[in-house]
Design a protein around this motif. Structure first.
Motif, PDB file in Angstrom:
ATOM      1  N   ILE A 222       4.818  -1.731 -10.112  1.00  0.00           N
ATOM      2  CA  ILE A 222       5.378  -3.065 -10.286  1.00  0.00           C
ATOM      3  C   ILE A 222       5.813  -3.652  -8.954  1.00  0.00           C
ATOM      4  CG2 ILE A 222       7.256  -4.369 -11.350  1.00  0.00           C
ATOM      5  CD1 ILE A 222       7.130  -2.469 -13.693  1.00  0.00           C
ATOM      6  N   VAL A 223       6.482  -2.841  -8.130  1.00  0.00           N
ATOM      7  CA  VAL A 223       6.906  -3.322  -6.809  1.00  0.00           C
ATOM      8  C   VAL A 223       5.689  -3.651  -5.960  1.00  0.00           C
ATOM      9  CG1 VAL A 223       8.096  -2.694  -4.680  1.00  0.00           C
ATOM     10  CG2 VAL A 223       9.074  -2.058  -6.896  1.00  0.00           C
ATOM     11  N   ALA A 224       4.684  -2.779  -5.976  1.00  0.00           N
ATOM     12  CA  ALA A 224       3.464  -3.028  -5.198  1.00  0.00           C
ATOM     13  C   ALA A 224       2.779  -4.302  -5.668  1.00  0.00           C
ATOM     14  CB  ALA A 224       2.522  -1.829  -5.322  1.00  0.00           C
ATOM     15  N   ASN A 225       2.700  -4.494  -6.970  1.00  0.00           N
ATOM     16  CA  ASN A 225       2.053  -5.689  -7.525  1.00  0.00           C
ATOM     17  C   ASN A 225       2.725  -6.961  -7.027  1.00  0.00           C
ATOM     18  OD1 ASN A 225       2.505  -7.643 -10.216  1.00  0.00           O
ATOM     19  ND2 ASN A 225       0.379  -7.189  -9.708  1.00  0.00           N
ATOM     20  N   GLU A 226       4.043  -6.957  -7.000  1.00  0.00           N
ATOM     21  CA  GLU A 226       4.767  -8.137  -6.542  1.00  0.00           C
ATOM     22  C   GLU A 226       4.455  -8.445  -5.085  1.00  0.00           C
ATOM     23  OE1 GLU A 226       9.204  -8.342  -5.645  1.00  0.00           O
ATOM     24  OE2 GLU A 226       9.112  -9.183  -7.669  1.00  0.00           O
TER      25      GLU A 226
ATOM     26  N   GLN B  43      16.351  -4.039 -11.591  1.00  0.00           N
ATOM     27  CA  GLN B  43      15.995  -2.859 -12.375  1.00  0.00           C
ATOM     28  C   GLN B  43      14.654  -3.029 -13.073  1.00  0.00           C
ATOM     29  OE1 GLN B  43      19.323  -2.422 -15.020  1.00  0.00           O
ATOM     30  NE2 GLN B  43      20.721  -1.726 -13.420  1.00  0.00           N
ATOM     31  N   ASN B  44      14.246  -4.274 -13.280  1.00  0.00           N
ATOM     32  CA  ASN B  44      12.993  -4.542 -13.973  1.00  0.00           C
ATOM     33  C   ASN B  44      11.876  -4.976 -13.032  1.00  0.00           C
ATOM     34  OD1 ASN B  44      13.286  -4.460 -17.179  1.00  0.00           O
ATOM     35  ND2 ASN B  44      15.245  -5.009 -16.264  1.00  0.00           N
ATOM     36  N   GLY B  45      11.988  -4.627 -11.765  1.00  0.00           N
ATOM     37  CA  GLY B  45      10.860  -4.732 -10.853  1.00  0.00           C
ATOM     38  C   GLY B  45      10.831  -5.925  -9.930  1.00  0.00           C
ATOM     39  N   ILE B  46      11.837  -6.815  -9.959  1.00  0.00           N
ATOM     40  CA  ILE B  46      11.867  -7.936  -9.026  1.00  0.00           C
ATOM     41  C   ILE B  46      12.527  -7.477  -7.726  1.00  0.00           C
ATOM     42  CG2 ILE B  46      12.653 -10.300  -8.629  1.00  0.00           C
ATOM     43  CD1 ILE B  46      10.516 -10.010 -10.804  1.00  0.00           C
ATOM     44  N   SER B  47      11.910  -7.814  -6.603  1.00  0.00           N
ATOM     45  CA  SER B  47      12.411  -7.365  -5.305  1.00  0.00           C
ATOM     46  C   SER B  47      13.821  -7.886  -5.040  1.00  0.00           C
ATOM     47  CB  SER B  47      11.470  -7.851  -4.200  1.00  0.00           C
ATOM     48  OG  SER B  47      12.006  -7.561  -2.930  1.00  0.00           O
ATOM     49  N   GLU B  48      14.696  -7.001  -4.592  1.00  0.00           N
ATOM     50  CA  GLU B  48      16.083  -7.365  -4.329  1.00  0.00           C
ATOM     51  C   GLU B  48      16.176  -8.472  -3.289  1.00  0.00           C
ATOM     52  OE1 GLU B  48      20.277  -5.152  -3.021  1.00  0.00           O
ATOM     53  OE2 GLU B  48      18.397  -4.018  -3.187  1.00  0.00           O
ATOM     54  N   GLY B  49      15.220  -8.480  -2.323  1.00  0.00           N
ATOM     55  CA  GLY B  49      15.256  -9.464  -1.256  1.00  0.00           C
ATOM     56  C   GLY B  49      14.983 -10.889  -1.698  1.00  0.00           C
ATOM     57  N   ARG B  50      14.526 -11.068  -2.937  1.00  0.00           N
ATOM     58  CA  ARG B  50      14.229 -12.415  -3.443  1.00  0.00           C
ATOM     59  C   ARG B  50      15.382 -13.010  -4.246  1.00  0.00           C
ATOM     60  NH1 ARG B  50       9.090 -12.279  -6.986  1.00  0.00           N
ATOM     61  NH2 ARG B  50       9.388 -14.545  -6.871  1.00  0.00           N
ATOM     62  N   LEU B  51      16.453 -12.250  -4.449  1.00  0.00           N
ATOM     63  CA  LEU B  51      17.493 -12.660  -5.398  1.00  0.00           C
ATOM     64  C   LEU B  51      18.847 -12.816  -4.719  1.00  0.00           C
ATOM     65  CD1 LEU B  51      16.492 -10.171  -8.225  1.00  0.00           C
ATOM     66  CD2 LEU B  51      15.903 -12.596  -8.107  1.00  0.00           C
TER      67      LEU B  51
ATOM     68  N   ASN C  10       0.829  -1.213   0.000  1.00  0.00           N
ATOM     69  CA  ASN C  10       0.000   0.000   0.000  1.00  0.00           C
ATOM     70  C   ASN C  10       0.860   1.258   0.000  1.00  0.00           C
ATOM     71  OD1 ASN C  10      -2.427  -1.361  -0.053  1.00  0.00           O
ATOM     72  ND2 ASN C  10      -2.726  -1.313   2.157  1.00  0.00           N
ATOM     73  N   GLU C  11       1.946   1.207   0.741  1.00  0.00           N
ATOM     74  CA  GLU C  11       2.876   2.343   0.757  1.00  0.00           C
ATOM     75  C   GLU C  11       3.473   2.548  -0.637  1.00  0.00           C
ATOM     76  OE1 GLU C  11       5.350   5.351   2.724  1.00  0.00           O
ATOM     77  OE2 GLU C  11       3.628   4.215   3.449  1.00  0.00           O
ATOM     78  N   ALA C  12       3.890   1.446  -1.259  1.00  0.00           N
ATOM     79  CA  ALA C  12       4.496   1.537  -2.585  1.00  0.00           C
ATOM     80  C   ALA C  12       3.491   2.010  -3.626  1.00  0.00           C
ATOM     81  CB  ALA C  12       5.079   0.182  -2.983  1.00  0.00           C
ATOM     82  N   TYR C  13       2.233   1.559  -3.503  1.00  0.00           N
ATOM     83  CA  TYR C  13       1.231   1.861  -4.534  1.00  0.00           C
ATOM     84  C   TYR C  13       0.627   3.246  -4.363  1.00  0.00           C
ATOM     85  CZ  TYR C  13      -2.877   1.344  -7.531  1.00  0.00           C
ATOM     86  OH  TYR C  13      -3.825   1.534  -8.495  1.00  0.00           O
ATOM     87  N   PHE C  14       0.142   3.556  -3.166  1.00  0.00           N
ATOM     88  CA  PHE C  14      -0.614   4.787  -2.973  1.00  0.00           C
ATOM     89  C   PHE C  14       0.266   6.011  -2.739  1.00  0.00           C
ATOM     90  CE2 PHE C  14      -3.680   1.452  -1.757  1.00  0.00           C
ATOM     91  CZ  PHE C  14      -4.727   1.791  -2.594  1.00  0.00           C
ATOM     92  N   LYS C  15       1.458   5.812  -2.169  1.00  0.00           N
ATOM     93  CA  LYS C  15       2.308   6.972  -1.872  1.00  0.00           C
ATOM     94  C   LYS C  15       3.458   7.105  -2.867  1.00  0.00           C
ATOM     95  CE  LYS C  15       1.279   7.305   3.081  1.00  0.00           C
ATOM     96  NZ  LYS C  15       1.848   7.354   4.463  1.00  0.00           N
ATOM     97  N   LEU C  16       4.159   5.997  -3.103  1.00  0.00           N
ATOM     98  CA  LEU C  16       5.328   6.067  -3.983  1.00  0.00           C
ATOM     99  C   LEU C  16       4.980   5.862  -5.451  1.00  0.00           C
ATOM    100  CD1 LEU C  16       7.864   4.023  -1.811  1.00  0.00           C
ATOM    101  CD2 LEU C  16       7.568   6.503  -1.919  1.00  0.00           C
TER     102      LEU C  16
END
Length: 691
Positions: free
Chosen positions: A48-52, A646-654, A38-44
Motif C-alpha cells: 500500500i505504501v509503495a502503491n501510493e 494506519q490505513n496506508g496514507i503517508s504520514e508526510g501528506r497529513l 521500490n524499497e518499500a515494494y521489493f524489500k519491505l
C-alpha cells in the motif's frame, strides 16, 4: 480486427491525458519517489505504501514508464484494482513493448472495474499478440488458456451485472469489522454468536507484524443482544497463539469450533466449549481428515455426522477441491471422499458450507460460470440419484470480479453472511450480512418457505386440505404511500448537473435502491415506519465527496416527495468538506466505530489524488474553557490523521490542526442550528506537491 484497433485509436485520441510541461526537477522528484517505492515494494513488501509512492511519481512525471507501470501493477494487488487502468494505459501509449503482457494487465483492470466490454477488447488484442509470438517465454506472459478463461468470465459478468439480484447487502458494522482484514464469519443456529478471523491490531495477541507487515491472524468473537452485535473480542489464548490462527466452522449449537493451524502443511483442529463457557485446547482431527497436504475451510452438517472441507491432496481434480467425511459407528471420521466433478473443477474450490437443510451446499469456486476470482455458488444433493445438482452462481452484486468467499447461511435460509472486499467497506476485507429472500437465480426462486403445500397428489388424484372456516374480517389497514427522495447533483463551480455515485443508507445500515432519472438526477423510494435520519453520500472521481443526513418522514396515506440539491466541488487546492459522520465519545478523542465509513471516503480521495497534502482540522462550540476546547479539537483531528496513517496514507501528506471555537460556521446562540454545526472535523486539500 480493424474495428478493434479503431476503437483503441479513438480511445487514446479522446481519452488520453494532456501533459503539461514537466520540469527536470519534477522528473527527478519522480525518480526519487520510485526509488523509495521500490524499497518499500521489493524489500519491505509494504504494497500500500509503495502503491501510493508510485502513483505520486506517475502524477509528477506522467511519462515515467516505470512509475506508471508499478502504480498499475500495485493497484492490481490492492482492493482498488480498477484504478490500475489509468497507469497501464499510459505505459502502453508510451512504450507498447515495455512488458509483453501489458494488454492482458489492462484487461484485468477493466474487468475488475466491471467494464467487461473493454476488458474483452484488450484480451482479444493480447491473444492476437500471442499468435504473432508463439515461442515467447519468460515471466511476463499469460498463456492463451488463461486469457480465454478471462474472456469467458467477462461474458458471464456482462450477464450477471445486467441482471442483478434483488437483495440487500449490509456491512455488519464497526463493532465487528475493523480497518484491517476481517473474514471467515461463522455463526451458531441462533444467530447470536459470530466467530471470525481478523488481522487487526487492537486485541491481537502478537504486537508485532508478519512478513507482509500486517498483523497476525487471530480469532475474534462477537455476541448479539437486542439485535446488536457486541464489540468483538479476542477469543483468548487457549485457542489463539502468538502466530497465525483462523477459524473454519462453528457447530449449530455453538459448542464446537473448528480452526486452522499451519502444522503439517495445514491441519484442522477442534475446540470444545465447556459448561463454564470456556473454550478448551484445540485437538487435531484424525488422519482421514488431516494429511501431509493442506486442509482448509470446513463445514459440519446440522446433525454433526458429515464434515465438508477443502484440501489440495493428490486426488484433487484441481489444485484445491472439496471433500467430505462421515462419522462411523465409533464416532470417528471415516475416509475422505471428493464431492465429485459436478462441484470440483480444474480450478480452485473452497469455503464449503452445508446448509441447515442438510442437502444444500454453498461453496466458492474460481471455475464454473464465474465472473472472476472466487464466486459463491449453491448445489443441492439428490439422495435418490446420489448426485449434486449443477452449481448455480449466486450472481451480482454478491459476486464480483474479485474474491467472494466464506458464505454461511441462517436456519431460515433468508439471510447469510460472507466476507468481501467492497468499496465503502471499513477495511481491506469486511464481513457483510445479506438478505437472500428476494434472490432469483437464473430464473429459479430461492426456496425459503417451510409451509405445507395447499394440495398434494396421491395416485394422480389431487387432494385439497379443508381450509376450515373463513377468518373474521379484521380492521381495514390504510394503504401507505412510499416517501420519494429526488436528488439533483450539481457542479459547485459551473452549476451544471453531474452524474455521480449516489448511495442512501437507512438507519438499519441497509442501502436504499437508487434509480437514475436523468443526467444528474436520482430517485429513491422508501417506506419508513417512523421518521428517521438517512445518510446520503455523493461521490465522483475528480470531485470532493458530499455526505448529508436527511430526515425522512414516516410513510403515510398521502404521497410525500423530498427534493434535495447536492453540490459537489471539483478537486482543487483549498477544497474542503465537513466530515458529518465522524463521531467521538463525549469529551474524548476516541473515534467511534461508525466513523470508519466516512474515513474510508477520505482515504479513497487521498489515494485518487496522490499529489495533494491534506489538513484535518478539529472545531468546537463555545461551551467550556477555550483552551480545553482547542486541545480537544486538536486531539480529535490527530485521531483522524492516525487512522489514515494506519490505513496506508503517508504520514508526510497529513497535518492535524485544532482551532477550538475560533472558526465557527454558525451562531453559538442556538444548539440545533448553531453549536451542533460548529462541533465538527473538516478535511481540506492543500497545494500540490509540485507547486
Amino acid at each position: 480486427m480493424y474495428r478493434r484497433y479503431f476503437i483503441l485509436a479513438a480511445y487514446f485520441l479522446l481519452g488520453s491525458w494532456v501533459h503539461a510541461q514537466v520540469s527536470e526537477d519534477q522528473k527527478q522528484q519522480a525518480r526519487d519517489l520510485v526509488a523509495i517505492a521500490n524499497e518499500a515494494y521489493f524489500k519491505l513488501k509494504v504494497i500500500i505504501v509503495a502503491n501510493e509512492q508510485y502513483a505520486a511519481a506517475a502524477e509528477l512525471d506522467p511519462e515515467n514508464v516505470e512509475a506508471n507501470f508499478m502504480a498499475g501493477l500495485t493497484f492490481l494487488e490492492t482492493n482498488n484494482k480498477s484504478l490500475s487502468t489509468k497507469y497501464l494505459l499510459r505505459v502502453y501509449e508510451i512504450d507498447p513493448e515495455y512488458r509483453f503482457d501489458i494488454l492482458y494487465m489492462i484487461g484485468n483492470g477493466f474487468q475488475y472495474g466491471l467494464e467487461f466490454e473493454k476488458a474483452i477488447e484488450y484480451y482479444d488484442m493480447y491473444l492476437e499478440k500471442l499468435e504473432r509470438y508463439p515461442n515467447k517465454g519468460g515471466g511476463d506472459i499469460a498463456d492463451a488458456d488463461a486469457v480465454v478463461r478471462k474472456i469467458s468470465e467477462c461474458e458471464n459478468g456482462i450477464r450477471f451485472v445486467n441482471n442483478p439480484q434483488n437483495y440487500v447487502i449490509e456491512n455488519v458494522g464497526g463493532y465487528v469489522n475493523s480497518e484491517w482484514d476481517d473474514f471467515a464469519p461463522v455463526l451458531n443456529a441462533n444467530e447470536d454468536m459470530m466467530v471470525f478471523t481478523t488481522r487487526r491490531q487492537d486485541g491481537n495477541l502478537n504486537p508485532d507484524v508478519f512478513d507482509d507487515l500486517l498483523y497476525f491472524e487471530d480469532i475474534f468473537i462477537s455476541t448479539k443482544s437486542n439485535g446488536e452485535w457486541s464489540y468483538a473480542q479476542n477469543i483468548g489464548e487457549t485457542v489463539n497463539s502468538p502466530f497465525h490462527d483462523s477459524n473454519l466452522a462453528l457447530s449449530a449449537d455453538g459448542t464446537q469450533l473448528f480452526i486452522y493451524k499451519s502444522d503439517n502443511g495445514g491441519d484442522i483442529y477442534v475446540s470444545e466449549l465447556d459448561g463454564n463457557g470456556a473454550w478448551q485446547t484445540p485437538a487435531p482431527l484424525n488422519n482421514n481428515i488431516n494429511s501431509s497436504f493442506s486442509e482448509n475451510s470446513v463445514s459440519l452438517s446440522p446433525d454433526g455426522n458429515t464434515l465438508f472441507f477443502s484440501s489440495d491432496r493428490p486426488n484433487s481434480v484441481g489444485q484445491l477441491d472439496i471433500f467430505y467425511s462421515q462419522r462411523n459407528s465409533k464416532g470417528e471420521w471415516g475416509v475422505a471422499r471428493s464431492v465429485g466433478e459436478s462441484i470440483n473443477t480444474p480450478f480452485d474450490e473452497d469455503g464449503p458450507f452445508i446448509d441447515y437443510d442438510g442437502k444444500t451446499l454453498y461453496f466458492s469456486s474460481k471455475g464454473h460460470n464465474g465472473m472472476g476470482g472466487y464466486d459463491i455458488y449453491k448445489s443441492v444433493y439428490d439422495s435418490l440419484s446420489e448426485t449434486w445438482s449443477e452449481p448455480v452462481n449466486l450472481g451480482y452484486p454478491m459476486n464480483t470480479p474479485d474474491n467472494d468467499v466464506y458464505f454461511v447461511s441462517t436456519p431460515d435460509g433468508q439471510r447469510g453472511y460472507y466476507a468481501s472486499a467492497r468499496e465503502g467497506g471499513l477495511g481491506f476485507t469486511d464481513i457483510y450480512h445479506i438478505h437472500l429472500a428476494e434472490i432469483n437465480l437464473e430464473g429459479k426462486d430461492l426456496e425459503v418457505s417451510n409451509e405445507k403445500p395447499e394440495s398434494a397428489e396421491i395416485n394422480n388424484v389431487a387432494v385439497v386440505e379443508d381450509p376450515g372456516p373463513e377468518p373474521e374480517p379484521g380492521p381495514v389497514r390504510p394503504i401507505l404511500k412510499p416517501v420519494r427522495l429526488l436528488v439533483r447533483v450539481i457542479d459547485g463551480e459551473s452549476g451544471d448537473l453531474v452524474n455521480a455515485n449516489i448511495s442512501l443508507r437507512a438507519p438499519n445500515n441497509s442501502f436504499v435502491p437508487v434509480e437514475k432519472r436523468d443526467n444528474g438526477v436520482f430517485e429513491m423510494s422508501m417506506m419508513p415506519e417512523a421518521a428517521a435520519n438517512y445518510k446520503l453520500s455523493v461521490e465522483k472521481r475528480g470531485y470532493m465527496f458530499n455526505n448529508q443526513n436527511i430526515l425522512v418522514p414516516a410513510a403515510a396515506e398521502t404521497p410525500n416527495t423530498i427534493r434535495q440539491t447536492v453540490t459537489i466541488n471539483p478537486v482543487r487546492s483549498g477544497s474542503k468538506v465537513i466530515l458529518r459522520n465522524v463521531y467521538f465519545n463525549f469529551g474524548s478523542a476516541y473515534l467511534k466505530p461508525e466513523s470508519k465509513e466516512e474515513l474510508q471516503q477520505v482515504k479513497r480521495m487521498l489515494e485518487e489524488n496522490p499529489t495533494y497534502f491534506a489538513e484535518l482540522s478539529g472545531h468546537t462550540d463555545n461551551i467550556g474553557d477555550p483552551s480545553v476546547n482547542k486541545q480537544l479539537s486538536l486531539k480529535r483531528a490527530q485521531a483522524v490523521v492516525n487512522w489514515l496513517i494506519q490505513n496506508g496514507i503517508s504520514e508526510g501528506r497529513l497535518f492535524a490542526e485544532g482551532y477550538g471555537e475560533e472558526r465557527p460556521i454558525a451562531s453559538n446562540d442556538d444548539e440545533k442550528d448553531g453549536r451542533e454545526l460548529n462541533r465538527r472535523v473538516e478535511f481540506k486539500l492543500l497545494k500540490l506537491k509540485t507547486e
